[in-house]
Structures are given as structure tokens and as C-alpha cells.
Design a protein around this motif. Structure first.
Motif, PDB file in Angstrom:
ATOM      1  N   ALA A  45       1.573 -24.030  -8.412  1.00 30.86           N
ATOM      2  CA  ALA A  45       2.021 -22.433  -7.139  1.00 30.86           C
ATOM      3  C   ALA A  45       3.012 -22.544  -6.509  1.00 30.86           C
ATOM      4  O   ALA A  45       3.758 -21.265  -6.825  1.00 30.86           O
ATOM      5  CB  ALA A  45       0.802 -21.844  -6.821  1.00 30.86           C
ATOM      6  N   SER A  46       3.216 -23.433  -6.075  1.00 32.59           N
ATOM      7  CA  SER A  46       4.955 -23.584  -5.354  1.00 32.59           C
ATOM      8  C   SER A  46       6.502 -23.798  -6.608  1.00 32.59           C
ATOM      9  O   SER A  46       6.907 -22.940  -6.164  1.00 32.59           O
ATOM     10  CB  SER A  46       5.311 -25.092  -4.767  1.00 32.59           C
ATOM     11  N   TYR A  47       5.758 -23.684  -7.929  1.00 33.81           N
ATOM     12  CA  TYR A  47       6.656 -24.258  -8.768  1.00 33.81           C
ATOM     13  C   TYR A  47       7.069 -22.446  -8.836  1.00 33.81           C
ATOM     14  O   TYR A  47       8.263 -21.886  -9.095  1.00 33.81           O
ATOM     15  CB  TYR A  47       6.433 -24.987  -9.758  1.00 33.81           C
ATOM     16  N   VAL A  48       5.993 -21.362  -9.155  1.00 35.68           N
ATOM     17  CA  VAL A  48       5.725 -20.543  -9.837  1.00 35.68           C
ATOM     18  C   VAL A  48       6.390 -19.472  -8.813  1.00 35.68           C
ATOM     19  O   VAL A  48       7.409 -18.537  -9.176  1.00 35.68           O
ATOM     20  CB  VAL A  48       4.238 -19.752  -9.995  1.00 35.68           C
ATOM     21  N   PHE A  49       6.544 -19.914  -7.607  1.00 34.26           N
ATOM     22  CA  PHE A  49       6.795 -19.199  -6.019  1.00 34.26           C
ATOM     23  C   PHE A  49       8.472 -19.171  -6.122  1.00 34.26           C
ATOM     24  O   PHE A  49       9.791 -18.258  -6.558  1.00 34.26           O
ATOM     25  CB  PHE A  49       6.272 -19.723  -5.075  1.00 34.26           C
ATOM     26  N   ARG A  50       9.242 -20.535  -6.327  1.00 40.35           N
ATOM     27  CA  ARG A  50      10.123 -21.234  -6.094  1.00 40.35           C
ATOM     28  C   ARG A  50      11.018 -20.156  -7.682  1.00 40.35           C
ATOM     29  O   ARG A  50      12.749 -19.669  -7.836  1.00 40.35           O
ATOM     30  CB  ARG A  50      10.701 -22.472  -6.609  1.00 40.35           C
ATOM     31  N   HIS A  51      10.469 -19.979  -8.441  1.00 40.65           N
ATOM     32  CA  HIS A  51      10.932 -19.460 -10.368  1.00 40.65           C
ATOM     33  C   HIS A  51      11.105 -17.901 -10.245  1.00 40.65           C
ATOM     34  O   HIS A  51      12.084 -17.290 -10.316  1.00 40.65           O
ATOM     35  CB  HIS A  51      10.045 -20.242 -11.437  1.00 40.65           C
ATOM     36  N   LEU A  52       9.804 -18.087  -9.239  1.00 38.13           N
ATOM     37  CA  LEU A  52      10.086 -16.074  -9.507  1.00 38.13           C
ATOM     38  C   LEU A  52      11.440 -15.933  -8.458  1.00 38.13           C
ATOM     39  O   LEU A  52      11.547 -14.543  -8.705  1.00 38.13           O
ATOM     40  CB  LEU A  52       8.909 -15.451  -9.134  1.00 38.13           C
ATOM     41  N   LEU A  53      11.583 -16.193  -7.539  1.00 34.54           N
ATOM     42  CA  LEU A  53      12.356 -16.087  -6.474  1.00 34.54           C
ATOM     43  C   LEU A  53      13.762 -16.181  -7.292  1.00 34.54           C
ATOM     44  O   LEU A  53      14.193 -14.942  -7.099  1.00 34.54           O
ATOM     45  CB  LEU A  53      12.077 -17.099  -5.136  1.00 34.54           C
ATOM     46  N   GLU A  54      14.201 -16.646  -8.465  1.00 35.90           N
ATOM     47  CA  GLU A  54      15.254 -16.797  -9.375  1.00 35.90           C
ATOM     48  C   GLU A  54      15.221 -15.206  -9.407  1.00 35.90           C
ATOM     49  O   GLU A  54      16.808 -14.853 -10.000  1.00 35.90           O
ATOM     50  CB  GLU A  54      15.122 -17.718  -9.916  1.00 35.90           C
ATOM     51  N   HIS A  55      14.194 -14.555 -10.025  1.00 33.49           N
ATOM     52  CA  HIS A  55      14.083 -13.275 -10.361  1.00 33.49           C
ATOM     53  C   HIS A  55      14.344 -11.977  -9.508  1.00 33.49           C
ATOM     54  O   HIS A  55      14.080 -11.205 -10.110  1.00 33.49           O
ATOM     55  CB  HIS A  55      12.857 -13.463 -11.473  1.00 33.49           C
ATOM     56  N   LEU A  57      15.361  -9.383  -7.742  1.00 28.78           N
ATOM     57  CA  LEU A  57      16.506  -8.556  -7.877  1.00 28.78           C
ATOM     58  C   LEU A  57      17.326  -8.191  -6.257  1.00 28.78           C
ATOM     59  O   LEU A  57      18.004  -7.185  -5.791  1.00 28.78           O
ATOM     60  CB  LEU A  57      16.569  -7.542  -8.459  1.00 28.78           C
ATOM     61  N   HIS A  58      15.739  -7.950  -5.492  1.00 30.12           N
ATOM     62  CA  HIS A  58      16.038  -7.201  -4.053  1.00 30.12           C
ATOM     63  C   HIS A  58      16.061  -8.240  -2.586  1.00 30.12           C
ATOM     64  O   HIS A  58      14.797  -8.558  -2.783  1.00 30.12           O
ATOM     65  CB  HIS A  58      14.747  -6.060  -3.752  1.00 30.12           C
ATOM     66  N   THR A  59      16.254  -8.143  -2.058  1.00 29.13           N
ATOM     67  CA  THR A  59      15.948  -8.886  -1.112  1.00 29.13           C
ATOM     68  C   THR A  59      15.169  -9.108  -0.531  1.00 29.13           C
ATOM     69  O   THR A  59      14.777 -10.615   0.135  1.00 29.13           O
ATOM     70  CB  THR A  59      17.954  -9.112   0.247  1.00 29.13           C
ATOM     71  N   ALA A  60      14.522  -7.938   0.182  1.00 29.76           N
ATOM     72  CA  ALA A  60      13.449  -7.761   0.974  1.00 29.76           C
ATOM     73  C   ALA A  60      12.121  -8.645   0.512  1.00 29.76           C
ATOM     74  O   ALA A  60      11.100  -8.383   0.740  1.00 29.76           O
ATOM     75  CB  ALA A  60      13.506  -6.784   1.709  1.00 29.76           C
ATOM     76  N   PHE A  61      12.465  -8.595  -1.187  1.00 25.77           N
ATOM     77  CA  PHE A  61      11.275  -8.913  -2.294  1.00 25.77           C
ATOM     78  C   PHE A  61      11.025 -10.237  -2.021  1.00 25.77           C
ATOM     79  O   PHE A  61      11.766 -11.110  -2.154  1.00 25.77           O
ATOM     80  CB  PHE A  61      11.526  -8.420  -3.387  1.00 25.77           C
ATOM     81  N   THR A  62       9.732 -10.386  -1.847  1.00 29.72           N
ATOM     82  CA  THR A  62       9.050 -11.552  -2.141  1.00 29.72           C
ATOM     83  C   THR A  62       7.920 -11.598  -3.107  1.00 29.72           C
ATOM     84  O   THR A  62       6.877 -10.652  -3.001  1.00 29.72           O
ATOM     85  CB  THR A  62       8.165 -12.577  -0.734  1.00 29.72           C
ATOM     86  N   PRO A  63       7.850 -12.376  -4.226  1.00 33.43           N
ATOM     87  CA  PRO A  63       6.508 -12.477  -4.848  1.00 33.43           C
ATOM     88  C   PRO A  63       5.020 -12.468  -4.406  1.00 33.43           C
ATOM     89  O   PRO A  63       4.617 -12.977  -3.640  1.00 33.43           O
ATOM     90  CB  PRO A  63       6.095 -13.020  -5.998  1.00 33.43           C
ATOM     91  N   TYR A  64       3.988 -11.568  -4.813  1.00 35.93           N
ATOM     92  CA  TYR A  64       2.743 -11.771  -4.958  1.00 35.93           C
ATOM     93  C   TYR A  64       1.315 -12.620  -6.294  1.00 35.93           C
ATOM     94  O   TYR A  64       2.092 -11.955  -7.252  1.00 35.93           O
ATOM     95  CB  TYR A  64       2.057 -10.236  -4.546  1.00 35.93           C
ATOM     96  N   PRO A  65       1.243 -13.275  -6.019  1.00 35.51           N
ATOM     97  CA  PRO A  65       0.419 -13.660  -6.940  1.00 35.51           C
ATOM     98  C   PRO A  65      -0.056 -12.744  -8.063  1.00 35.51           C
ATOM     99  O   PRO A  65      -0.297 -13.106  -8.886  1.00 35.51           O
ATOM    100  CB  PRO A  65      -1.190 -14.658  -5.860  1.00 35.51           C
ATOM    101  N   ASP A  66      -0.195 -11.227  -7.070  1.00 34.35           N
ATOM    102  CA  ASP A  66      -0.526 -10.578  -8.348  1.00 34.35           C
ATOM    103  C   ASP A  66       0.074  -9.692  -8.978  1.00 34.35           C
ATOM    104  O   ASP A  66      -0.073  -7.924  -9.813  1.00 34.35           O
ATOM    105  CB  ASP A  66      -2.560  -9.525  -8.189  1.00 34.35           C
ATOM    106  N   ASP A  67       1.122 -10.222  -8.810  1.00 37.29           N
ATOM    107  CA  ASP A  67       2.988  -9.004  -9.513  1.00 37.29           C
ATOM    108  C   ASP A  67       2.710  -9.375 -10.729  1.00 37.29           C
ATOM    109  O   ASP A  67       2.092 -10.326 -11.602  1.00 37.29           O
ATOM    110  CB  ASP A  67       3.956  -8.797  -8.612  1.00 37.29           C
TER     111      ASP A  67
END
Length: 125
Positions: A45-55, A57-67
Motif C-alpha cells: 500500500a505504501s508503494y502504491v501511494f508513493r507511485h500515485l503521488l508521482e502521477h 498533477l494538482h498539488t493539493a491532491f492526494t490519492p484515495y484507495p477507491d480512486d
């Protein structure tokens, strides 16, 4: 990033911006907690979170598990398989499941699905 790349990424930037305005930021710790059923899942899960942060585009956005990986991040199935799932399986030292097992698991559409797939792959290996 060139003009064409920016143009192609614009819809994802807009989706991420809208989502960021409607929901609070999610820390990596909270993301991991929401995705992980066992302690074995937490590194995935940590790996996925960090990978998605690389994708992101908007600075205030963070990934959610159901995106939705495709709609929110622009990660198509081919890229998902090669750039995220296989890399994650290698990182976690989990052998890739057989094609038959992959079909049994079904589609992977969200970050939580990716973490569940790694758990599944670990169980069938």
C-alpha cells in the motif's frame, strides 16, 4: 513537459483538482490503513501511494484507495500492468500469478484493487 503532453494530461488535472476541493488530503499512513487488511499489505500500500503521488498533477491532491486509476490518474491498463503491478510484485518479491489466476482475480481499477491483487498473488504463489 511539452505542450502536447500537458494538453493530454489536462482532463486528469481537472479531475484531481475537483477531487482535492471536495475531500481532505489523505496521508500515506491513512491511505495504507484503508488499503491494508494485514501487515503484509502495508508495504504494498505504501508503494502504491508513493507511485500515485508521482502521477499527481494538482498539488493539493492526494490519492484515495477507491480512486479510479484510469480516470483520475490516466493510468491505462498496459501501463498499470507493466509500470505498477509488475514493479510492485518485484519490489515485494512476489512471483506474478498465472494468466488463469489473473483472470480469476478480475479487473484492477483502483489502488485498493492493486493492493488486494498483490495479496492474492502472494496467496496463490
Amino acid at each position: 513537459m511539452g505542450f502536447v503532453a500537458k494538453l493530454l494530461m489536462f482532463p486528469f488535472y481537472g479531475r484531481q483538482k475537483r477531487l482535492a476541493s471536495k475531500r481532505p488530503s489523505l496521508s500515506e499512513e491513512e491511505f495504507v490503513r484503508r488499503c491494508s487488511e494485514t501487515s503484509e499489505d502495508q508495504p504494498a500500500a505504501s508503494y502504491v501511494f508513493r507511485h500515485l503521488l508521482e502521477h499527481t498533477l494538482h498539488t493539493a491532491f492526494t490519492p484515495y484507495p477507491d480512486d479510479c486509476l484510469e480516470k483520475v490518474f490516466g493510468i491505462a491498463e498496459e501501463e498499470l500492468d507493466e509500470d505498477l503491478i509488475l514493479a510492485l510484485l518485484r519490489d515485494q518479491q512476489v512471483p506474478p500469478p498465472t494468466d488463469e489466476d489473473v483472470r480469476k482475480f478480475g479487473p484492477v481499477r483502483t489502488p485498493a484493487d492493486v493492493v488486494a491483487f498483490v495479496r492474492f498473488a502472494r496467496d496463490v504463489s
